[in-house]
Motif scaffolding. Structure first.
Motif, short mmCIF file in Angstrom:
data_model
loop_
_atom_site.label_atom_id
_atom_site.label_comp_id
_atom_site.label_asym_id
_atom_site.label_seq_id
_atom_site.Cartn_x
_atom_site.Cartn_y
_atom_site.Cartn_z
N LEU A 463 0.87 -1.18 0.00
CA LEU A 463 0.00 0.00 0.00
C LEU A 463 0.90 1.22 0.00
N ALA A 464 0.66 2.15 -0.95
CA ALA A 464 1.50 3.34 -1.05
C ALA A 464 0.77 4.40 -1.83
N VAL A 465 1.28 5.61 -1.75
CA VAL A 465 0.79 6.70 -2.59
C VAL A 465 1.56 6.63 -3.90
N VAL A 466 0.86 6.33 -4.99
CA VAL A 466 1.45 6.18 -6.32
C VAL A 466 0.75 7.12 -7.28
N ASP A 467 1.52 7.98 -7.94
CA ASP A 467 0.96 8.94 -8.90
C ASP A 467 -0.18 9.75 -8.28
N GLY A 468 0.01 10.15 -7.03
CA GLY A 468 -0.97 11.01 -6.39
C GLY A 468 -2.21 10.30 -5.89
N ARG A 469 -2.21 8.97 -5.88
CA ARG A 469 -3.36 8.22 -5.39
C ARG A 469 -2.92 7.15 -4.39
N VAL A 470 -3.74 6.92 -3.38
CA VAL A 470 -3.49 5.83 -2.45
C VAL A 470 -3.85 4.53 -3.16
N THR A 471 -2.85 3.66 -3.32
CA THR A 471 -3.02 2.47 -4.14
C THR A 471 -2.68 1.21 -3.35
N LEU A 472 -3.64 0.30 -3.30
CA LEU A 472 -3.43 -1.01 -2.69
C LEU A 472 -3.34 -2.03 -3.81
N GLN A 473 -2.27 -2.83 -3.81
CA GLN A 473 -2.08 -3.85 -4.84
C GLN A 473 -2.28 -5.23 -4.23
N LEU A 474 -3.15 -6.02 -4.88
CA LEU A 474 -3.40 -7.39 -4.45
C LEU A 474 -2.78 -8.34 -5.46
N PRO A 475 -2.04 -9.37 -5.02
CA PRO A 475 -1.48 -10.35 -5.95
C PRO A 475 -2.61 -11.23 -6.51
N PRO A 476 -2.34 -11.93 -7.58
CA PRO A 476 -3.40 -12.74 -8.21
C PRO A 476 -4.08 -13.71 -7.24
N GLU A 477 -3.30 -14.31 -6.37
CA GLU A 477 -3.90 -15.31 -5.47
C GLU A 477 -4.80 -14.69 -4.41
N LEU A 478 -4.73 -13.34 -4.25
CA LEU A 478 -5.58 -12.66 -3.26
C LEU A 478 -6.56 -11.69 -3.89
N ARG A 479 -6.71 -11.72 -5.21
CA ARG A 479 -7.53 -10.70 -5.86
C ARG A 479 -9.00 -10.79 -5.46
N ASP A 480 -9.44 -11.97 -5.05
CA ASP A 480 -10.85 -12.10 -4.64
C ASP A 480 -11.13 -11.46 -3.29
N LEU A 481 -10.08 -10.97 -2.60
CA LEU A 481 -10.31 -10.19 -1.38
C LEU A 481 -10.84 -8.80 -1.69
N ASN A 482 -10.74 -8.40 -2.96
CA ASN A 482 -11.23 -7.08 -3.35
C ASN A 482 -12.75 -7.04 -3.19
N SER A 483 -13.21 -6.17 -2.31
CA SER A 483 -14.64 -6.08 -2.01
C SER A 483 -15.03 -4.63 -1.81
N GLU A 484 -16.33 -4.39 -1.75
CA GLU A 484 -16.80 -3.02 -1.48
C GLU A 484 -16.29 -2.53 -0.13
N ARG A 485 -16.24 -3.42 0.84
CA ARG A 485 -15.77 -3.04 2.17
C ARG A 485 -14.31 -2.60 2.12
N LEU A 486 -13.48 -3.40 1.45
CA LEU A 486 -12.06 -3.06 1.36
C LEU A 486 -11.86 -1.76 0.57
N GLN A 487 -12.58 -1.62 -0.54
CA GLN A 487 -12.45 -0.40 -1.34
C GLN A 487 -12.88 0.83 -0.54
N GLY A 488 -13.94 0.67 0.26
CA GLY A 488 -14.40 1.79 1.09
C GLY A 488 -13.35 2.20 2.11
N ARG A 489 -12.64 1.25 2.67
CA ARG A 489 -11.62 1.57 3.67
C ARG A 489 -10.39 2.22 3.02
N VAL A 490 -10.05 1.79 1.83
CA VAL A 490 -8.94 2.44 1.11
C VAL A 490 -9.32 3.88 0.78
N ARG A 491 -10.56 4.10 0.34
CA ARG A 491 -11.00 5.47 0.03
C ARG A 491 -11.05 6.34 1.28
N ALA A 492 -11.47 5.74 2.42
CA ALA A 492 -11.51 6.50 3.68
C ALA A 492 -10.10 6.92 4.09
#
Length: 506
Positions: A463-492
């Motif tokens: 997780l880092a600030v990349v190109d002016g945005r807070v960016t969380l990167q998930l590896p392929p084996e964890l991509r299904d963790l991407n959810s509305e809840r997780l996205q909401g917390r990254v945006r918060a």
């Protein structure tokens, strides 16, 4: 020095405790610690107010009743040490036994009572151990240590881990009461005379911290807390502005001790000594002109333990050591706390704003403490975390830092909206640390849904600030963790930085 050979490691799940008996001029105290570590935790603490130093300077002898009480306490403490499985017992004696003509006879009887050799401390040695105690209990201390006992006052300079030359004076509470015949006016004159002789130690105090060690000064601090309605009852690290302290000390000197607010929390045997302790501290403030007065719960006993550590152990951070021990004892997966330190390091390094060295160590400690409340009901995990952290037996942290730790971990559970914060802790932390606590709380709220509090996950989800945005990167084996809840917390988290947030999966 008695019982079994000292050891610093665990045996199975059990630590091997060490104990110190301090035979002082006013009290005889036993403190048992869980182990010989950089941040030893007291597991048993008992004292008996014997008054060994009462009238020693005028009669030259220890009072027979005081001796009887002290020997009774030592016999009891010996049994308690055996019951607790203490591996090494150290016994120290200070001014009263040092100054009395019947001191050697008392020490011989005392050694028989406690079953081990007693180290009779010189004034210089007592000052050195007090300074080491402050070094063990404060992060990068810089100032003058003043240890006020019943019989003497020791002053010594400390700068980081360096101990300067110490001085000892017969200005303990019992000694002043004895020499002045109970007159505060005469006591004040005696204090001024001795302080002139201690000019070198006080001249270097200007603009620095005065570290107050000793039961009488802790009692005064407890009354000061009550008078100011201070919300935190942790004594270690409590700081006072000199101007505020002067006005309070004058009230103590001019009042009947029985009429002071909340004086019932002070033992009756210590109350008559409050005014004498106030006289000494007032003169130190007037002559030395310190920047602040900091109360230390660490003194001779902790200094003796610190002295026995090797160089690498001494160099350790006491706060991080305590936090790591709590993490090991209470977290679901202790490795997760270490993962959080590295994971948040990467994020903070990607920010434009600076993080101070002290803010970094506080963040690392909060990461290690982040899972303390998991056993509580979900509705109370924030409250449970606050209760544990704000009252924990930490050293190496001041009260604003303690408030930051409690807030950051609580935010992880209740969300980072300012109105959700404990208002007392918010005020104690101050604006800068409050916002740093919100930032870390938001980071923790992203981390835990990724890792389920388990180790070995966060290193694969940068997780880092990349190109002016807070960016969380998930590896392929964890991509299904991407959810509305997780996205909401990254945006918060991103909103705290006035940025956008995104999750990149796979």
């Amino acid at each position: 020095m008695g019982l079994l050979p000292a050891t610093t490691g665990p045996v199975g799940d059990r630590l091997l405790p060490v104990a110190i008996i301090d035979i002082g001029s006013n009290s005889v105290r036993l403190v048992t610690y869980d182990a010989l570590t950089r941040a030893p935790t007291p597991i048993y603490n008992e004292k008996m107010l014997c008054g060994l130093g009462r009238n020693v300077l005028t009669t030259g002898r220890l009072n027979e009743e005081a001796v009887r009480r002290a020997l009774s306490a030592l016999t009891r403490f010996r049994i308690l040490c055996r019951t607790m499985g203490v591996t090494r017992l150290h016994v120290l004696a200070t001014a009263a036994a040092r100054d009395a003509e019947n001191g050697p006879a008392f020490l011989e009887a005392a050694e028989a009572a406690c079953g081990t050799r007693i180290e009779l401390l010189s004034g210089r040695r007592e000052a050195e151990l007090s300074a080491l105690g402050v070094i063990s209990g404060f992060h990068a201390p810089d100032g003058v240590v003043g240890d006020l006992g019943g019989g003497s006052l020791e002053l010594v300079d400390v700068r980081g881990q360096v101990v300067g030359q110490g001085v000892t004076m017969p200005l303990g509470g019992l000694a002043l009461q004895d020499l002045s015949g109970g007159s505060l006016k005469k006591a004040a004159k005696l204090v001024r005379e001795h302080m002139r002789k201690a000019a070198p130690q006080l001249e270097i105090l200007k603009g620095r911290t005065f570290y107050a060690v000793g039961g009488t000064w802790r009692a005064l601090a407890r009354l000061h807390m009550a008078a100011r309605q201070y919300p935190l009852h942790v004594m270690h690290g409590y700081t006072v502005e000199p101007s505020d302290e002067l006005s309070f000390l004058q009230v103590v000197e001019q009042s009947d001790a029985a009429q002071l607010q909340d004086v019932d929390v002070i033992s009756e045997a210590r109350r008559p000594l409050l005014a004498y302790g106030a006289v000494v501290l007032e003169e130190i403030i007037r002559v030395g002109r310190p920047r602040e007065i900091a109360i230390s719960a660490s003194g001779v006993r902790e200094g003796l333990l610190y002295e026995q550590l090797d160089r690498d152990q001494r160099a350790g951070d006491p706060l991080l050591t305590s936090a790591a021990e709590l993490n090991a004892l209470r977290a679901r997966a202790p490795a997760h706390g270490e993962d959080l330190r590295a994971w948040t390091d990467r994020f903070v390094e990607s920010l434009d704003g600076p993080e101070t060295a002290d803010e970094r160590r506080l963040r690392h400690a909060a990461c290690l403490l982040s899972d303390l409340g998991w056993r509580a009901h979900p509705d109370y995990r924030g409250e449970q975390s606050i209760a544990l952290i704000q009252n924990a037996a930490f050293v190496g942290v001041d009260h604003p830092g303690r408030a930051y730790l409690a807030l950051a971990v609580a935010f992880r559970h209740v969300g980072v909206a300012p109105e959700r914060a404990n208002p007392v802790l918010r005020a104690m932390a101050g604006p800068r640390l409050f916002e740093r606590a919100r930032l870390l709380g938001a980071l923790l709220r992203v981390a835990f849904p990724l890792s389920a509090a388990m180790g070995g996950v966060l290193g694969t989800t940068p997780l880092a600030v990349v190109d002016g945005r807070v960016t969380l990167q998930l590896p392929p084996e964890l991509r299904d963790l991407n959810s509305e809840r997780l996205q909401g917390r990254v945006r918060a988290l991103a909103r705290l930085l006035s940025l956008d947030g995104r999750v990149i999966a796979g």
